[in-house]
Design an enzyme around this catalytic site. Sequence first.
Site, PDB file in Angstrom:
ATOM      1  N   GLY A  99      19.320  28.983   5.382  1.00 46.48           N
ATOM      2  CA  GLY A  99      19.411  29.875   6.526  1.00 46.48           C
ATOM      3  C   GLY A  99      19.859  31.274   6.158  1.00 46.48           C
ATOM      4  O   GLY A  99      19.527  32.237   6.849  1.00 46.48           O
ATOM      5  N   ALA A 118      22.999  26.483   5.801  1.00 44.02           N
ATOM      6  CA  ALA A 118      23.430  25.909   7.064  1.00 44.02           C
ATOM      7  C   ALA A 118      24.695  25.088   6.854  1.00 44.02           C
ATOM      8  O   ALA A 118      25.024  24.694   5.734  1.00 44.02           O
ATOM      9  CB  ALA A 118      22.331  25.035   7.651  1.00 44.02           C
TER      10      ALA A 118
END
Length: 279
Positions: free
Chosen positions: A131, A86
């Site tokens: 992520g 992220a």
Amino acid sequence: MVPIFTPYPSTSEHPERMTTPLENLLLDRSDDGILTITLNRPSKLNALNAATIADIKQAIQLALDDKQVRGIILTGSGEKAFVAGADIAELAGLNEVNGRRFAEQGQEVFCMIEESTKPVIAAVNGFALGGGCELAMACHMRVAAENARFGQPEVNLGVVPGYGGTQRLTQLVGKGKALELLMTGDQLKADEALRLGLVNHVVPAAELLGFCRELLLRILGKGPLAVGMVIDCVNAYFAPERNGYQTEANSFGRCCGSEDFREGTRAFLEKRPAQFQGA
């Protein structure tokens, strides 16, 4: 390459690539119906921020709506990272309320990928952390370059994965190993990810996209209606509100009533390749 949007001028550096209005992605559709989605934030190692998540959502929806797109390859730009995680600068500003919404929005987009009836392969060309690992796991299959690295290091930031990492990692590698990886934040090399079942194949980096295309073309030669239902049936196994066996029986019945089934069985009996239409 064929654009899936209203045509934009080709870039001088890559005359074969058609640009699109999506800021953080490059989209290329080949003549055989394979859409390659490339996350394109190389200066940030393709880290996910809210704008990139929104772009992925738009690209997947456009791909699902475009009848010329038959399968999808998802990869990252550059040689270092698929998605390194992220965008920490954005993440640092979250509180409990907007953090929950941040996670829910990402989960919604990743579920779109997982539930796509068009096959999606992650071509993992480097770091797939946080992520990025979650994005790869949302795809139906993962092919890793030899230099790929996987991990869910969120505990190092005092947080847990938010885009489905705790759920999909457990599904893929089992409870014990998932707990270890999630609680230590350790990274996996590509060969270890293969051994654990996190990835389907490991190939040299130079062969990654070609291997993914060949794998996807093998799938695209099968009945598209059946392929989409295979995805749905397998997903039903992991959905507590669904009966996977009943989903399979219903899908089998639908297939038996389809033109693809009639064509497939005729082609087999006539000893010729089937010409599926997806209906």
